[in-house]
Enzyme design. Structure first.
Site, mmCIF file in Angstrom:
data_model
loop_
_atom_site.group_PDB
_atom_site.id
_atom_site.type_symbol
_atom_site.label_atom_id
_atom_site.label_comp_id
_atom_site.label_asym_id
_atom_site.label_seq_id
_atom_site.Cartn_x
_atom_site.Cartn_y
_atom_site.Cartn_z
ATOM 1 N N ASN A 208 -14.234 -14.356 7.929
ATOM 2 C CA ASN A 208 -13.297 -15.424 7.552
ATOM 3 C C ASN A 208 -12.738 -16.071 8.816
ATOM 4 O O ASN A 208 -13.079 -15.681 9.928
ATOM 5 C CB ASN A 208 -12.189 -14.872 6.650
ATOM 6 N N ASP A 277 -12.353 -8.957 1.352
ATOM 7 C CA ASP A 277 -12.162 -8.254 0.079
ATOM 8 C C ASP A 277 -13.460 -7.614 -0.417
ATOM 9 O O ASP A 277 -13.422 -6.669 -1.190
ATOM 10 C CB ASP A 277 -11.630 -9.239 -0.975
ATOM 11 N N LYS A 287 -33.906 -7.797 9.581
ATOM 12 C CA LYS A 287 -33.528 -9.190 9.337
ATOM 13 C C LYS A 287 -34.195 -9.678 8.055
ATOM 14 O O LYS A 287 -35.420 -9.513 7.881
ATOM 15 C CB LYS A 287 -33.969 -10.048 10.529
ATOM 16 N N LYS A 339 1.647 -4.175 -4.614
ATOM 17 C CA LYS A 339 1.326 -3.276 -3.501
ATOM 18 C C LYS A 339 2.525 -2.399 -3.105
ATOM 19 O O LYS A 339 2.472 -1.709 -2.094
ATOM 20 C CB LYS A 339 0.819 -4.091 -2.302
HETATM 21 N N1 CTP Z 1 -5.033 -6.318 2.729
HETATM 22 C C1 CTP Z 1 -5.499 -5.088 3.145
HETATM 23 N N2 CTP Z 1 -6.734 -4.664 2.772
HETATM 24 C C2 CTP Z 1 -7.520 -5.431 2.002
HETATM 25 C C3 CTP Z 1 -7.070 -6.707 1.572
HETATM 26 C C4 CTP Z 1 -5.815 -7.111 1.959
HETATM 27 O O1 CTP Z 1 -4.782 -4.380 3.858
HETATM 28 N N3 CTP Z 1 -8.724 -4.970 1.668
HETATM 29 C C5 CTP Z 1 -3.685 -6.730 3.107
HETATM 30 C C6 CTP Z 1 -3.620 -7.917 4.043
HETATM 31 O O2 CTP Z 1 -3.631 -7.486 5.393
HETATM 32 C C7 CTP Z 1 -2.315 -8.575 3.645
HETATM 33 C C8 CTP Z 1 -2.191 -8.278 2.161
HETATM 34 O O3 CTP Z 1 -3.053 -7.156 1.930
HETATM 35 O O4 CTP Z 1 -1.212 -7.955 4.256
HETATM 36 C C9 CTP Z 1 -2.586 -9.397 1.270
HETATM 37 O O5 CTP Z 1 -3.860 -9.861 1.596
HETATM 38 P P1 CTP Z 1 -4.447 -11.149 0.864
HETATM 39 O O6 CTP Z 1 -5.848 -11.363 1.358
HETATM 40 O O7 CTP Z 1 -3.460 -12.286 0.916
HETATM 41 O O8 CTP Z 1 -4.464 -10.694 -0.626
HETATM 42 P P2 CTP Z 1 -5.417 -9.830 -1.434
HETATM 43 O O9 CTP Z 1 -4.684 -8.583 -1.796
HETATM 44 O O10 CTP Z 1 -6.727 -9.633 -0.744
HETATM 45 O O11 CTP Z 1 -5.593 -10.709 -2.751
HETATM 46 P P3 CTP Z 1 -6.324 -12.151 -2.923
HETATM 47 O O12 CTP Z 1 -7.411 -12.198 -1.871
HETATM 48 O O13 CTP Z 1 -6.828 -12.115 -4.317
HETATM 49 O O14 CTP Z 1 -5.251 -13.191 -2.720
#
Ligand code: CTP
Length: 392
Positions: A208, A277, A287, A339
């Site tokens: 990302n 995620d 590859k 959370k």
């Molecule tokens: N986070 C984490 N581990 C993951 C995903 C997220 O520790 N696998 C943490 C991020 O560092 C952040 C918080 O969770 O502090 C929220 O992350 P965000 O990407 O905004 O939300 P998600 O929980 O992934 O939900 P979505 O992508 O559906 O908005």
């Protein structure tokens, strides 16, 4: 330490003296009034006229100049100032400071001071490494003098090593850092930062646009405020703060392992990383070759690192981030509750990712607090002040 509005800039004899000209310019831009004091040797490297033109004030170079009100420049100059910065500080000048020698105006001002003293050493690497210099540095440290740098790199003499003066920008931010209240002394903080990279095959990956700037700024601000910082960072081009213990990781699974390994010793956990995620269900060791068919990639969810930590039996104080594209506060609050977080910092993804400045809204059990649009280091300091208040 109070905010410095007035600084005595002492320049001693060294080739890095040319950088002091830029330093004066930057300090004045920060609305800090600068009184330059130069040693005799410094005048061999840069002229008092240059420094006078840049600082807008006459430069003091010797003890016997009668232009101060009481004719006692050493006392007067050290009383009206918020701090003294010696940049560059030569090996000889550091030795004088360590032994309380006062045989010229600058060393006498330092001995007569009742304000903070910061020194930015600059010298050849052998001089820096010499046991005498190292002994002097330890002594200065014990005496409460702040040592800024030196940097490592190519030196004017052609050698490479430790001894270069910090760059003017680094000196200005070191002065700013030294003024932060030590609200987090004794706290151990683990911070995740940056993106993660999930490999598809040996040459391709899913990732990302996170730059890591917010997480690194929080690490920097936490160190300034006295905390012991561990930074678990995904791949970024940023330089980690000097005093952070930095653990570099690539994937979300690596990040989870690194965090769980260190979490038992932490008081505070701040999850700033943009953790992927999902990861490819299969990472091909070879590859993947293209053909003219559609390619479907199956993805498996990654573990939520923040939720895993916040649900631990002895969880540290957990802070999350929420980067959203819409319904910012509503989604952020849902995340906070889901959370189990006492605090979440919300921002619009378009306003935050990869940017040097951003806006943040903090959400806790008592409501929401809008922080102004500001550089990330400023937001980081404000966020940590809020955390320190909550922990009180
Ligand atoms: N986070 C984490 N581990 C993951 C995903 C997220 O520790 N696998 C943490 C991020 O560092 C952040 C918080 O969770 O502090 C929220 O992350 P965000 O990407 O905004 O939300 P998600 O929980 O992934 O939900 P979505 O992508 O559906 O908005």
């Amino acid at each position: 330490m109070q905010k410095i509005n007035h600084l005595v800039l002492g320049i001693t004899g060294g080739i890095a003296a040319y950088k002091s000209a830029e330093l004066v310019r930057l300090l004045i831009k920060q609305e800090i009034e600068v009184q330059v004091v130069m040693t005799e040797a410094a005048c061999q490297f840069i002229t008092p006229m240059t420094m006078q033109a840049l600082s807008g004030k006459p430069v003091f170079t010797d003890m016997w100049n009668g232009s101060t009100n009481h004719g006692m420049a050493h006392i007067e100059l050290s009383r009206v100032t918020g701090g003294i910065l010696i940049a560059p500080a030569s090996a000889d000048f550091l030795a004088k400071l360590a032994h309380g020698i006062a045989d010229d105006l600058l060393s006498t001002i330092c001995l007569a001071r009742d304000c903070p003293l910061l020194v930015a050493p600059a010298m050849n690497k052998q001089m820096w490494e010499n046991p005498a210099t190292q002994r002097n540095i330890r002594q200065l440290h014990q005496d409460g003098i702040q040592i800024l740098g030196p940097n490592s790199g190519e030196q004017a003499c052609g050698e490479v090593g430790l001894g270069r003066m910090l760059e003017p920008e680094q000196l200005v931010s070191a002065i700013e850092s030294s003024q932060q209240p030590k609200l987090l002394t004794g706290k151990r903080i683990l911070i995740t930062a940056g993106p993660t990279i999930e490999a598809i095959d040996p040459v391709r990956a899913i990732t990302n646009f996170s730059s890591g700037k917010m997480g690194y700024s929080i690490a920097q601000a936490a160190i300034e405020m006295g905390a012991t910082v561990t930074l678990v960072s995904g791949p970024t081009t940023l330089i980690a703060p000097l005093n952070a213990k930095t653990i570099k990781v690539i994937s979300a699974q690596d990040m989870l392992t690194a965090v769980l390994d260190k979490i038992a010793q932490q008081d505070i956990f701040i999850a700033v990383a943009a953790v992927a995620d999902y990861r490819p269900s299969i990472t091909s060791t070879r590859k993947i070759k293209k053909n003219d068919q559609n390619l479907t990639l199956e993805l498996t969810p990654n573990t939520d690192i923040l939720a895993s930590v916040s649900h631990l039996p002895n969880a540290p104080f957990c802070i999350g981030f929420a980067a959203e594209s819409e319904n910012l506060l509503e989604y952020a609050e849902q995340k906070r509750l889901r959370k189990k977080l006492p605090l979440i910092a919300a921002n619009l993804a378009s306003d935050a990712i990869g940017k040097d400045e951003s806006s943040l809204t903090l959400l806790d059990d008592y409501g929401s607090y809008q922080l102004p649009h500001a550089p990330k280091i400023v937001l980081a300091r404000m966020l940590l002040q809020h955390v320190a208040n909550m922990l009180k």
